[in-house]
Design an enzyme around this catalytic site. Structure first.
Site, PDB file in Angstrom:
ATOM      1  N   LYS B  82      11.484   0.379  54.555  1.00 20.22           N
ATOM      2  CA  LYS B  82      11.729   1.254  53.402  1.00 20.22           C
ATOM      3  C   LYS B  82      13.207   1.617  53.374  1.00 20.22           C
ATOM      4  CE  LYS B  82       9.887   5.577  51.430  1.00 20.22           C
ATOM      5  NZ  LYS B  82       8.854   6.640  51.623  1.00 20.22           N
ATOM      6  N   SER B 160       5.678   7.073  48.083  1.00 22.21           N
ATOM      7  CA  SER B 160       7.006   6.589  47.755  1.00 22.21           C
ATOM      8  C   SER B 160       7.392   5.301  48.481  1.00 22.21           C
ATOM      9  CB  SER B 160       8.041   7.672  48.067  1.00 22.21           C
ATOM     10  OG  SER B 160       8.098   7.946  49.455  1.00 22.21           O
ATOM     11  N   SER B 184       2.973   9.250  51.297  1.00 27.35           N
ATOM     12  CA  SER B 184       3.845   8.122  50.952  1.00 27.35           C
ATOM     13  C   SER B 184       3.610   6.844  51.755  1.00 27.35           C
ATOM     14  CB  SER B 184       5.312   8.538  51.067  1.00 27.35           C
ATOM     15  OG  SER B 184       5.656   9.395  50.013  1.00 27.35           O
TER      16      SER B 184
END
Lengths: 85, 463
Positions: B82, B160, B184
């Site tokens: 990420k 996310s 997330s």
């Protein structure tokens, strides 16, 4: 929307006490950001303030004792012993 | 093995292929990059592909393995991170236009540990801008565009950790690292049909990760199986002097247990879910009955959502105060994000401290409940991935039933989500297992046992 207009609304469902708190917090935000906020942004911020004030009221519904401490992680700092301060 | 087989192979399978001489790390890296450039880009899953670095690391892995220097099960395995994890000399954008050219001169601890384990970083993956901390209300909240589910380009990937979920789900990479403050890792894992592990807070160092909430941020793996998640966790867990919140409590090896589990079922969690989510959850409970006992329970009575919300708002507003005050937040993609944290600058300090005090009591009561069980289970998300064009309120509504998300994240508890079926529209659904703090071994064992009796995790989209 003027600053005054943005701070004195009391939407349906908001009691006068809540509205006073929300409007006071909104005035604080408006003071920090001055004229840089559009009418739409001011409305959005006030709406979010109303939600966060409601969150605070939910928290105050939980009875706490004086001995209920927060979990805090603080580690006193000490530099290397050859440092003077 | 065919290219399709490589795309959806597990870490364990790829490790066996490497050691059998049937594939090389260079071939795996080239394969991953090709899929990231095509499928990954199409799903808005990719920010930066680290081609040259990855190929150099692949050659290094081959040389080491040839010389008998085996770093373990991740040696030679490509992965993605990420894009909130610092990587020396490579942009780390936090998914946000104002940070698009941000470059750190050091690696996050997780990145460094995976490198030591021999894993090969092939891409920095797309994410919701600033990990969703500014209150986004629709999928189009990243400078890379709305994340699309591996199962449908018309459906949201979740956030996310959007690209981490869709890149694994679409067979671009065998695992990725995501982060979770509140949903997330689990949400994009569920929406992309992958297995995602949120470790206990403090189990994995946050050093080098973008801070959204200092007391709620966690980093963890997203992969094809619970077994792979356990392998990755073992590589990234452990104390770190750069993150004083990390624990030195040892990671307990996952036992080879396949039955005899004790499951709590969150009362009412499925009642208000979409019909297919509810039906798939009920079918999963039948599987769990084969491997253990089930008992319906309710969470202790605390304002879980409000307490977690106040903590995240206060910490995020402080972490991003300069960004907000400077006016830079106006450069965020989602219009609602541009002023999304302004209100939190007025949050009373006593409200924040009250939330911390409530957390301490709530965590103790929740632990007393969980002590009787290996895991508490619930639908991971009560609905399937929404259309990328919908606002969340249209799809989710404002009303929420009981869920494990707020309580588990507020108290820093580990949780794993595994696929448990599909909707009529072909979108994946999932079940989550949440355990006591530091009991990753228990929830991983339960998830591995569940996956040994189901095949949902082996199904994949037609990319």
């Amino acid at each position: 929307m003027t600053e005054q207009e943005g701070t004195t609304d009391q939407p349906a469902g908001e009691n006068p006490r809540q509205a006073t708190i929300i409007n006071a917090q909104f005035a604080f935000i408006a003071a920090r950001f001055g004229d840089g906020l559009s009418a739409e942004e001011r409305a959005e911020i006030r709406s979010r303030l109303a939600r966060s004030v409601a969150l605070g009221e939910q928290l105050r519904s939980v009875p706490l004792a004086h001995s209920d401490e927060p979990e805090m992680l603080f580690i006193p700092y000490r530099g290397k012993d050859d440092q003077t301060s | 093995m065919s290219a399709d087989g490589l795309a959806y192979a597990t870490v364990a399978e790829l490790g066996r292929l490497i050691r059998a001489g049937e594939v090389t790390p260079t071939q795996l890296v080239e394969h991953a990059i090709e899929r990231l450039e095509t499928v990954g880009r199409r799903l808005n899953a990719v920010v930066t592909i680290t081609r040259d670095l990855a190929l150099a690391r692949a050659r290094q892995a081959e040389a080491e393995l040839s010389a008998g220097h085996d770093r373990g099960p991740l040696h030679g395995i490509p992965y993605g991170a990420k894009d909130l994890l610092a990587t020396a000399g490579i942009p780390t954008t936090w998914g946000a236009t104002p940070f698009q050219h941000q470059v750190f001169d050091y690696d996050a601890t997780v990145i460094a540990r995976l490198r030591e384990a021999g894993a090969i970083l092939v891409a920095k993956l797309a994410m919701v801008e600033c990990a969703g901390g500014f209150g986004y209300e629709q999928p189009d909240a990243s400078f890379t565009g709305p994340g699309k589910s591996a199962w449908s380009e018309e459906a949201w990937s979740g956030g996310s950790s959007s690209g981490s979920g869709s890149a694994v789900g679409a067979g671009c990479i065998p695992f990725a690292i995501g982060s979770e403050t509140w949903g997330s890792i689990l949400t994009p894992s569920a929406f992309n049909g992958v297995t995602g592990l949120r470790p206990t807070y403090g189990r994995v160092s946050r050093h080098g990760a973008m801070a959204l909430s200092w007391t709620m941020d966690k980093l963890g793996p997203m992969a094809r199986t619970a077994e792979d998640c356990a392998t990755v966790l073992a590589a990234i867990a452990g104390p770190d002097p750069n993150d004083p919140t990390t624990t030195d409590r040892p990671l307990t090896p996952v036992p080879p247990q396949r039955d005899g589990f004790r499951f709590a079922v969150l009362k009412g969690a499925a009642d208000w879910a979409q019909r297919e989510v509810r039906e798939n959850f009920e079918a999963s409970l039948e599987v769990l009955r084969e491997i253990g006992s089930l008992e319906e329970v309710s969470l202790p009575d605390f304002p879980w959502d409000a307490t977690a919300s106040v903590i995240v708002l206060a910490e995020a507003a402080s972490a991003f105060e300069e960004f907000i005050i400077s006016g830079e937040s106006a450069g965020l993609t989602a219009p609602e994000d541009r002023t999304g944290l302004h209100h939190a600058l007025a949050l009373p300090a006593v409200d924040y401290l009250r939330a911390l005090r409530i957390r301490r009591r709530a965590a103790r009561e929740l632990d007393r409940l969980l002590a009787e069980f290996d895991a508490i289970v619930a639908p991971t998300i009560p609905y399937v991935a929404p259309p990328i064009s919908d606002r969340f309120q249209t799809w989710f509504g404002r009303e929420r039933g009981p869920s494990l998300g707020a309580a588990g994240n507020l108290c820093g508890l580990p949780s794993i989500t595994v696929p448990n079926g599909f909707s009529e529209s072909g979108l994946p659904t999932a079940i989550e297992f949440t355990g006591r703090a530091y009991a990753e071994d228990r929830i991983l064992a339960a998830a591995i046992a569940f996956q040994s009796r189901t095949d949902w995790h082996t199904r994949h989209p037609a990319w």
